[in-house]
Enzyme design. Structure first.
Site, PDB file in Angstrom:
ATOM      1  CG  PHE A   1     -72.023  -1.836  53.719  1.00  0.00           C
ATOM      2  CD1 PHE A   1     -72.988  -1.727  52.729  1.00  0.00           C
ATOM      3  CD2 PHE A   1     -71.900  -3.046  54.384  1.00  0.00           C
ATOM      4  CE1 PHE A   1     -73.806  -2.801  52.412  1.00  0.00           C
ATOM      5  CE2 PHE A   1     -72.720  -4.128  54.068  1.00  0.00           C
ATOM      6  CZ  PHE A   1     -73.666  -4.002  53.082  1.00  0.00           C
TER       7      PHE A   1
ATOM      8  CG  ASP B   1     -65.604  -2.173  51.936  1.00  0.00           C
ATOM      9  OD1 ASP B   1     -65.609  -2.587  50.756  1.00  0.00           O
ATOM     10  OD2 ASP B   1     -66.351  -2.615  52.824  1.00  0.00           O
TER      11      ASP B   1
ATOM     12  CE1 TYR C   1     -71.988  -9.130  47.342  1.00  0.00           C
ATOM     13  CE2 TYR C   1     -70.375 -10.636  48.295  1.00  0.00           C
ATOM     14  CZ  TYR C   1     -71.264  -9.584  48.443  1.00  0.00           C
ATOM     15  OH  TYR C   1     -71.440  -9.002  49.669  1.00  0.00           O
ATOM     16  CE  LYS C   2     -71.728  -5.529  47.330  1.00  0.00           C
ATOM     17  NZ  LYS C   2     -71.379  -4.702  48.487  1.00  0.00           N
TER      18      LYS C   2
ATOM     19  NE  ARG D   1     -78.173  -0.008  46.418  1.00  0.00           N
ATOM     20  CZ  ARG D   1     -77.277  -0.841  46.940  1.00  0.00           C
ATOM     21  NH1 ARG D   1     -76.141  -0.380  47.449  1.00  0.00           N
ATOM     22  NH2 ARG D   1     -77.477  -2.141  46.936  1.00  0.00           N
TER      23      ARG D   1
END
Ligand SMILES: *Cc1c(COP(=O)(O)O)cnc(C)c1O
Length: 421
Positions: A136, A208, A233-234, A382
């Site tokens: 990322f 991560d 928050y995912k 995605r």
């Protein structure tokens, strides 16, 4: 039957799977619009219904009536640690090993700086951080920023595929810094064997877990990881921009120093001493006053995980991703779609990525018809599957709409992009 033995290949089969699904009742914990198939919980989790009442109480009572006494009375001061303890079981971490604080980017900076400093004391010649070019971007950017700011000859060694990692770790390696489930492809690393390999070569490992936590079972202690960070928050459904988490292996804690040594990391913040003295435990990884409104709401997302367990979540996650892949391959075979996600379920997180030359336009057409996924450069659509609220019938309906869009060519080929894709 708890999960389908064979891939359900009719909509009725999918409806039956939903009836048999032990996690199906958990969908009622979330507020989701009726006319939407939400396949983006890997980017922003849905809102737990409880979050609205919690926000109301926080703002009206705790802030509005109790004012500053809420730091003590409403437990605001303890939130980073208390919620860290609530999250720990999902990470395979122990009590008092996790805090919720800052953002994933900032936490990564803190643990990377701390890991480099541990190595500087033990093995100062180690100057290389190994990672993947496909990591990322913020992870790579934070490492680049730290390296350039330190100006002590550190460098980033990036590999192009997971298979090259083992050979890239050598006697120069200070830190292996990886994202466990790749945000683009959904491919998952074997955490245990990479930790072992890195340790054999004297390197420390930072994970991560942004696309892992709440989606796949994690065992940081068992797998002998060193440091971990990730988002709430995912898949944890903590709310947009909610504070991230940070874990440090207890065996490294005493040696861990971080550069953002703010007063919340002090042994006695309210002693107001002029000298920084780190707290003995994981609180040494904090920095300053947290965004309480946002932090407190993370608990509503975590509470839902108390109603199930990560094995049941993983089982349904794989059933959903297998179903999606099988249906796309059956219904969209005549179109130039390619599967970017590993076909081997054991090497997959909880999202599936498909590439299409006009992926952005196709995704915009899907969103216009109520199927919300997202788009990542280059050409990647995605689709995230959240076992807490995604239904088997949702997968069926999403693929039917995708097939219809591709069959009718009802998508734009334009290169224009919104700010957030
Ligand atoms: C989503 C994500 C982030 C986001 O970091 P922020 O600091 O919250 O913006 C970081 N790393 C990975 C791997 C991610 O998927």
């Amino acid at each position: 039957m708890t999960t389908p033995d064979a891939t359900p290949m009719t909509r009725d089969d999918c409806l039956q799977c939903d009836l048999d699904d032990p996690l199906a009742p958990l969908r009622a914990q979330f507020d989701l619009p009726e006319d939407v198939i939400y396949l983006d919980g890997n980017s922003l989790g849905a809102r737990p219904k409880a979050a609205l009442a919690r926000a109301q109480a926080l703002i009206a009572q705790e802030w509005g009536r109790q004012l500053i006494s809420s730091w003590n009375k409403a437990g605001w001061y303890d939130l980073p640690r208390r919620l860290g303890n609530k999250l720990a079981p999902l990470l395979g971490a122990g009590a008092d090993e996790v805090v919720l604080t800052d953002s994933t980017s900032i936490n990564l900076f803190k643990v990377l700086a701390g890991a480099l400093q541990c190595q500087a004391r033990l093995a100062p010649s180690r100057k290389v951080i190994v990672s993947e070019r496909g990591n990322f971007p913020t992870d790579l950017y934070m490492a680049q920023g730290l390296i350039s700011w330190l100006a002590r000859g550190y460098s980033l060694r990036l590999v192009d595929s997971a298979g090259e990692l083992a050979a890239a770790i050598d006697g120069d390696t200070a830190v292996l810094m990886l994202t466990h489930v790749n945000y683009r492809s959904g491919a998952m690393h074997d955490m245990q064997s990479l930790n072992r390999h890195a340790h054999e070569h004297g390197a420390l490992v930072i994970w991560d877990l942004a696309h892992s936590v709440g989606a796949v079972p994690l065992a940081l202690q068992r797998d002998e990881a060193d440091f971990a960070v990730g988002c709430t928050y995912k898949y944890l459904n903590g709310g947009p921009g909610a504070p991230a988490f940070l874990w440090i292996a207890p065996r490294l804690l005493a040696a861990f120093e971080q550069p953002l040594s703010g007063w919340w990391a002090h042994a006695q913040p309210f002693a107001m001493q002029p000298e920084f003295l780190p707290e003995a435990g994981i609180a040494r990884a904090l920095c300053g006053t947290p965004p309480v409104l946002s932090l407190a709401l993370v608990e509503c997302g975590l509470d839902v995980f108390d109603l199930t367990d990560m094995q049941a979540i993983r089982q349904k996650s794989l059933a959903l991703t297998n179903l999606f892949i099988a249906l796309v391959e059956a219904r969209c075979a005549s179109h130039p779609l390619a599967l970017l996600t590993p076909r081997d379920a054991a090497q997959r997180g909880s999202h599936v990525s498909l590439t299409h030359t006009h992926g952005y336009g196709v995704m915009q057409a899907l969103i216009a018809r109520g199927v919300i996924g997202d788009y990542r450069e280059p050409h990647i659509m995605r689709f995230g599957f959240t076992p807490l609220y995604t239904r088997y019938a949702d997968v069926w309906d999403a693929v039917e709409i995708l097939a219809d869009i591709l069959d009718t060519g009802a998508y734009s080929s334009s290169d224009a992009r919104a700010k957030v894709t």
